[in-house]
Scaffold this motif. Sequence first.
Motif, PDB file in Angstrom:
ATOM      1  N   ASP A  84      12.943  15.430  -8.496  1.00  0.00           N
ATOM      2  CA  ASP A  84      11.789  14.535  -8.464  1.00  0.00           C
ATOM      3  C   ASP A  84      10.507  15.333  -8.259  1.00  0.00           C
ATOM      4  O   ASP A  84      10.467  16.260  -7.445  1.00  0.00           O
ATOM      5  CB  ASP A  84      11.915  13.533  -7.322  1.00  0.00           C
ATOM      6  N   PRO A  85       9.423  14.997  -8.961  1.00  0.00           N
ATOM      7  CA  PRO A  85       8.159  15.722  -8.770  1.00  0.00           C
ATOM      8  C   PRO A  85       7.564  15.415  -7.401  1.00  0.00           C
ATOM      9  O   PRO A  85       7.441  14.251  -7.012  1.00  0.00           O
ATOM     10  CB  PRO A  85       7.274  15.194  -9.897  1.00  0.00           C
ATOM     11  N   THR A  86       7.210  16.447  -6.671  1.00  0.00           N
ATOM     12  CA  THR A  86       6.542  16.271  -5.380  1.00  0.00           C
ATOM     13  C   THR A  86       5.092  16.736  -5.435  1.00  0.00           C
ATOM     14  O   THR A  86       4.356  16.563  -4.456  1.00  0.00           O
ATOM     15  CB  THR A  86       7.278  17.051  -4.280  1.00  0.00           C
ATOM     16  N   PRO A  91       2.021  14.409  12.585  1.00  0.00           N
ATOM     17  CA  PRO A  91       2.785  14.807  13.765  1.00  0.00           C
ATOM     18  C   PRO A  91       3.880  15.798  13.392  1.00  0.00           C
ATOM     19  O   PRO A  91       4.234  15.953  12.213  1.00  0.00           O
ATOM     20  CB  PRO A  91       3.388  13.482  14.236  1.00  0.00           C
ATOM     21  N   ALA A  92       4.438  16.469  14.394  1.00  0.00           N
ATOM     22  CA  ALA A  92       5.584  17.345  14.162  1.00  0.00           C
ATOM     23  C   ALA A  92       6.707  16.525  13.541  1.00  0.00           C
ATOM     24  O   ALA A  92       7.014  15.416  13.981  1.00  0.00           O
ATOM     25  CB  ALA A  92       6.037  17.953  15.480  1.00  0.00           C
ATOM     26  N   GLY A  93       7.298  17.054  12.468  1.00  0.00           N
ATOM     27  CA  GLY A  93       8.325  16.332  11.738  1.00  0.00           C
ATOM     28  C   GLY A  93       7.865  15.813  10.397  1.00  0.00           C
ATOM     29  O   GLY A  93       8.667  15.338   9.589  1.00  0.00           O
ATOM     30  N   ILE A  94       6.542  15.903  10.137  1.00  0.00           N
ATOM     31  CA  ILE A  94       5.982  15.539   8.834  1.00  0.00           C
ATOM     32  C   ILE A  94       4.992  16.624   8.433  1.00  0.00           C
ATOM     33  O   ILE A  94       4.145  17.021   9.237  1.00  0.00           O
ATOM     34  CB  ILE A  94       5.262  14.177   8.858  1.00  0.00           C
ATOM     35  N   LYS A  95       5.090  17.112   7.192  1.00  0.00           N
ATOM     36  CA  LYS A  95       4.166  18.115   6.681  1.00  0.00           C
ATOM     37  C   LYS A  95       3.716  17.726   5.278  1.00  0.00           C
ATOM     38  O   LYS A  95       4.397  16.967   4.580  1.00  0.00           O
ATOM     39  CB  LYS A  95       4.833  19.494   6.633  1.00  0.00           C
ATOM     40  N   PRO A  96       2.571  18.245   4.831  1.00  0.00           N
ATOM     41  CA  PRO A  96       2.157  18.000   3.450  1.00  0.00           C
ATOM     42  C   PRO A  96       3.146  18.618   2.470  1.00  0.00           C
ATOM     43  O   PRO A  96       3.805  19.622   2.774  1.00  0.00           O
ATOM     44  CB  PRO A  96       0.792  18.691   3.358  1.00  0.00           C
ATOM     45  N   SER A  97       3.261  18.031   1.306  1.00  0.00           N
ATOM     46  CA  SER A  97       4.058  18.606   0.232  1.00  0.00           C
ATOM     47  C   SER A  97       3.221  19.616  -0.537  1.00  0.00           C
ATOM     48  O   SER A  97       2.134  20.006  -0.102  1.00  0.00           O
ATOM     49  CB  SER A  97       4.541  17.497  -0.707  1.00  0.00           C
ATOM     50  N   TYR A 131       0.855  -1.191   0.000  1.00  0.00           N
ATOM     51  CA  TYR A 131       0.000   0.000   0.000  1.00  0.00           C
ATOM     52  C   TYR A 131       0.889   1.239   0.000  1.00  0.00           C
ATOM     53  O   TYR A 131       1.844   1.331   0.782  1.00  0.00           O
ATOM     54  CB  TYR A 131      -0.929  -0.011   1.217  1.00  0.00           C
ATOM     55  N   TYR A 132       0.571   2.192  -0.881  1.00  0.00           N
ATOM     56  CA  TYR A 132       1.447   3.327  -1.164  1.00  0.00           C
ATOM     57  C   TYR A 132       0.811   4.652  -0.737  1.00  0.00           C
ATOM     58  O   TYR A 132      -0.398   4.859  -0.895  1.00  0.00           O
ATOM     59  CB  TYR A 132       1.755   3.388  -2.661  1.00  0.00           C
ATOM     60  N   SER A 133       1.654   5.570  -0.296  1.00  0.00           N
ATOM     61  CA  SER A 133       1.166   6.885   0.133  1.00  0.00           C
ATOM     62  C   SER A 133       0.640   7.706  -1.034  1.00  0.00           C
ATOM     63  O   SER A 133      -0.107   8.666  -0.824  1.00  0.00           O
ATOM     64  CB  SER A 133       2.278   7.658   0.833  1.00  0.00           C
ATOM     65  N   ILE A 134       1.028   7.376  -2.245  1.00  0.00           N
ATOM     66  CA  ILE A 134       0.648   8.088  -3.469  1.00  0.00           C
ATOM     67  C   ILE A 134       1.250   9.495  -3.499  1.00  0.00           C
ATOM     68  O   ILE A 134       2.049   9.833  -4.378  1.00  0.00           O
ATOM     69  CB  ILE A 134      -0.890   8.178  -3.645  1.00  0.00           C
ATOM     70  N   ASN A 135       0.871  10.332  -2.552  1.00  0.00           N
ATOM     71  CA  ASN A 135       1.372  11.707  -2.486  1.00  0.00           C
ATOM     72  C   ASN A 135       2.730  11.748  -1.785  1.00  0.00           C
ATOM     73  O   ASN A 135       3.085  10.852  -1.026  1.00  0.00           O
ATOM     74  CB  ASN A 135       0.399  12.600  -1.717  1.00  0.00           C
TER      75      ASN A 135
END
Length: 363
Positions: free
Chosen positions: A273-275, A318-324, A205-209
């Motif tokens: 790489d495209p984000t 959580p802190a340490g991860i944000k949307p691209s 299962y993949y995050s896709i984004n």
Amino acid sequence: MTKPSVPNTKPICVPCRLAAIGAVVAVLAGGFAYTAGWLTPGRLSAPRFINTFEAVAGQPHPGYRRNHAKGLCVAGYFDSNGDGGVLSRAAVFVAGRTPVTGRFAVPGGNPSARDTSSPVRSMALLFQLQNGEQWRTGMNSTPVFAVHTPEQFYQQLLASKPDAATGKPDPAKLKAFYAANPETKPFQAWVKAHPPSSSLANAAYYSINAFRFTDYAGNSRAVRWAMVPETPYAPITDAQKAEKNFLETDLDQRLQSGPLRWHLILTVARPGDPTDDATMQWADDHQQIDAGTLVIDHTTSQENGACRDVNFDPTILPAGIKPSDDPLLAARSAAYALSYKRRTREETLHPEIHQTQTNGGRS
């Protein structure tokens, strides 16, 4: 044990009708919507998207998600090995155990659909961190998405609405959509070349984004991830194709022999790489980090399971991860919120809904 990597199964071409592909891509990934123009008539908005999802479903299914309506709750934990800490300071990557509430589902707004209505499955997870934070993620069993922008997704939905006479999408409308949107080709090619798995347990299962991970020193990198199963992949069998509800039965039978495990594989972007484009897959030779093991040890019904009241909004981080900068992320958040609001309101007004609807995914 050998460190797993994202599976690269040998492509197997299988016949796939245009209408079938259209039905698949139309219901993937939980109802993406355009958050701009909320107060501007005529522009895309979450209500327009969710209304269209309801139309594609063919009839009302009150109390259920507007997409991925059929599913089951699962629970377990994530054992972090600490290696993910080189990329993110998120508490989930500190060595130790984190409780997890999850959900498996198939695309579509019909909670009584056949498991074979789509070759795609989804895994949604909520990590409950010890510091009170949460990490929510919604993943698909395809490494790429069908479209790049919310506008494209809306046009795809319109092209996929069932014809009143046949109850199926109009192949001519789908053909016109694909001709106007060549970005859909990678997804169509992947679906044609990869038969669906025989189980929820042996699919990746993949995050896709893409997302932005920030480490303790403040360094930020783009990352995608995959949950890669320890259970070897096997394609769906002819006998399973004839069954309507084999996925839940299969998962329950496997769990009777013990917990099921996936490895969280973090893939780090390279410069260039495209984000912001979920239709484009990164190359296989990127840096990958095995951050730990997801363990699923039991399932529960949609009517009573812990996932029932969870909105698996992928921007709750959580802190340490944000949307691209991927435009689909904010759009997913908006659509998920509206779907959640509608179904919970329906349950409040009509609590008898799920006393009579017991076959299919509740939430």
